[in-house]
Design an enzyme around this catalytic site. Structure first.
Site, PDB file in Angstrom:
ATOM      1  CB  SER A   1       6.461   8.363   1.177  1.00 23.22           C
ATOM      2  OG  SER A   1       6.290   9.372   0.940  1.00 23.22           O
TER       3      SER A   1
ATOM      4  CG  HIS B   1       9.307   7.699  -2.408  1.00 19.60           C
ATOM      5  ND1 HIS B   1       9.971   7.219  -3.570  1.00 19.60           N
ATOM      6  CD2 HIS B   1       8.220   8.026  -2.802  1.00 19.60           C
ATOM      7  CE1 HIS B   1       9.222   7.549  -4.556  1.00 19.60           C
ATOM      8  NE2 HIS B   1       8.046   8.118  -3.726  1.00 19.60           N
TER       9      HIS B   1
ATOM     10  CG  ASP C   1       6.149  10.889  -2.514  1.00 21.54           C
ATOM     11  OD1 ASP C   1       6.177  10.111  -3.571  1.00 21.54           O
ATOM     12  OD2 ASP C   1       6.031  10.424  -1.589  1.00 21.54           O
TER      13      ASP C   1
ATOM     14  CG  MET D   1       3.540  15.439  -5.815  1.00 22.39           C
ATOM     15  SD  MET D   1       1.887  15.249  -4.836  1.00 22.39           S
ATOM     16  CE  MET D   1       2.545  13.742  -3.815  1.00 22.39           C
TER      17      MET D   1
ATOM     18  CG  HIS E   1       7.419   9.186  -7.380  1.00 22.59           C
ATOM     19  ND1 HIS E   1       6.318   8.846  -6.621  1.00 22.59           N
ATOM     20  CD2 HIS E   1       7.243   9.423  -8.697  1.00 22.59           C
ATOM     21  CE1 HIS E   1       5.317   8.447  -7.753  1.00 22.59           C
ATOM     22  NE2 HIS E   1       5.812   9.268  -8.757  1.00 22.59           N
TER      23      HIS E   1
ATOM     24  CG  MET F   1       3.744  11.602  -8.920  1.00 18.97           C
ATOM     25  SD  MET F   1       3.552  11.644  -7.213  1.00 18.97           S
ATOM     26  CE  MET F   1       5.227  11.732  -6.490  1.00 18.97           C
TER      27      MET F   1
ATOM     28  CG  MET G   1       2.407   5.561  -9.632  1.00 21.84           C
ATOM     29  SD  MET G   1       3.211   5.880  -8.778  1.00 21.84           S
ATOM     30  CE  MET G   1       2.080   6.469  -6.837  1.00 21.84           C
TER      31      MET G   1
ATOM     32  CG  ASP H   1       4.752   5.336  -4.019  1.00 21.16           C
ATOM     33  OD1 ASP H   1       4.565   5.882  -2.861  1.00 21.16           O
ATOM     34  OD2 ASP H   1       5.507   6.431  -4.599  1.00 21.16           O
TER      35      ASP H   1
ATOM     36  N   GLY I   1      -0.343   2.542  -0.373  1.00 19.13           N
ATOM     37  CA  GLY I   1      -0.982   2.242   0.445  1.00 19.13           C
ATOM     38  C   GLY I   1      -0.640   0.784   0.582  1.00 19.13           C
TER      39      GLY I   1
HETATM   40  C1  DX5 Z   1       1.196   9.361  -3.809  1.00 16.06           C
HETATM   41  C2  DX5 Z   1       3.102   9.148  -3.827  1.00 16.06           C
HETATM   42  C3  DX5 Z   1       3.334   8.117  -2.447  1.00 16.06           C
HETATM   43  C4  DX5 Z   1       2.512   8.480  -1.793  1.00 16.06           C
HETATM   44  C5  DX5 Z   1       2.834   6.987  -0.683  1.00 16.06           C
HETATM   45  O1  DX5 Z   1       1.662   9.927  -4.855  1.00 16.06           O
HETATM   46  O2  DX5 Z   1       4.091   8.906  -4.895  1.00 16.06           O
HETATM   47  O3  DX5 Z   1       5.145   7.943  -2.364  1.00 16.06           O
HETATM   48  O4  DX5 Z   1       3.426   9.054  -0.627  1.00 16.06           O
HETATM   49  O5  DX5 Z   1       1.861   7.143   0.586  1.00 16.06           O
HETATM   50  P1  DX5 Z   1       1.193   6.315   1.378  1.00 16.06           P
HETATM   51  O6  DX5 Z   1       2.420   4.633   1.759  1.00 16.06           O
HETATM   52  O7  DX5 Z   1       0.432   6.396   2.374  1.00 16.06           O
HETATM   53  O8  DX5 Z   1       0.451   5.379   0.277  1.00 16.06           O
HETATM   54 ZN    ZN Z   2       5.935   8.593  -4.750  1.00 13.06          ZN
END
Ligand code: DX5
Ligand code: ZN
Length: 215
Positions: free
Chosen positions: A6, A31, A33, A35, A64, A66, A135, A171, A173
């Site tokens: 990511s 990936h 993200d 937002m 992805h 969001m 998630m 996705d 942690g």
């Molecule tokens: C969270 C994102 C993830 C995030 C994951 O909102 O969708 O893709 O970047 O980050 P880590 O791997 O650090 O949890």
């Molecule tokens: Zn993501």
């Protein structure tokens, strides 16, 4: 199995170098993200950046979204060069229509579920889905802790797809400590941000993840 770093945790000042380095280390997907500050409490990047990333990699661009009412931007991300678009079931009133739009543009269609959202809401759309994103953190930020309560959802999701050609992605942690367990539960695509970009040698971490899951 597929590792999808990511880029949320990358240093945007040298994104090209980081992406090419990780793709050559074996990460097949990138990936991205996206937002909007409304669906999640953070703002990141849009199609303009995806367009530039497209120019520097042949890796699969896994976007992805969001964002609320994702239909407004599906076409823009497709034009920018996304390979797959994943939308949140919670962010659209007409999931079936949104997934059809992604497929109609020739892209792989993904549906994502927040940790508290049950799988039932996608049951009648499965024929339009190429990927289910489970998630394992509340979306919005990198570097959060994996929520163990989603593990039964992975197992149930696997049962629900019943042999259909649908990938299951996780996705949030994900790190070298839990990737083997997640692989055994049935995950196909692993998104990892801080555990890759925050490590001293991100390419080495990608290789380690691939090795751990495959042994
Ligand atoms: C969270 C994102 C993830 C995030 C994951 O909102 O969708 O893709 O970047 O980050 P880590 O791997 O650090 O949890
Ligand atoms: Zn993501």
């Amino acid at each position: 199995m597929i590792i999808a770093p990511s880029i949320l945790s990358a240093n945007f000042a040298h994104l090209e170098e980081d992406i090419t380095n990780l793709v050559s280390a074996g990460a097949q997907w990138v990936h991205v993200d996206v937002m909007d500050g409304i669906f999640v409490p953070n703002i990141t990047i849009g199609p303009v950046v995806v367009k530039d990333i497209r120019k520097i990699t042949d890796g699969y661009l896994d976007c992805h979204l969001m964002i609320t009412e994702p239909d407004r931007y599906i076409e823009d991300f497709a034009k920018a060069g996304a390979d797959g678009i994943t939308i949140h079931a919670e962010a659209t009133n007409h999931l079936h229509r949104s997934l059809s739009r992604i497929r109609d543009l020739g892209l792989k269609a993904g549906v994502s579920l927040n940790p508290a959202t049950p799988l039932d809401c996608i049951e009648y759309c499965l024929d339009l889905v190429d990927l289910i994103l489970i998630m394992s953190v509340n979306p919005g930020f990198g570097g959060q802790s994996f929520i163990e309560a989603v593990i039964p959802k992975i197992v149930r999701g696997k049962e629900m797809i019943a042999g259909r050609d649908i990938l299951i992605q996780i996705d949030g942690g994900v790190d070298t400590g839990n990737i083997r367990m997640l692989y055994e539960k049935g995950i196909d695509v692993f998104v990892a941000g801080s555990s890759i970009f925050g490590s001293p040698d991100p390419a080495k971490t990608v290789k380690e993840m691939l090795e751990i899951a495959n042994h």
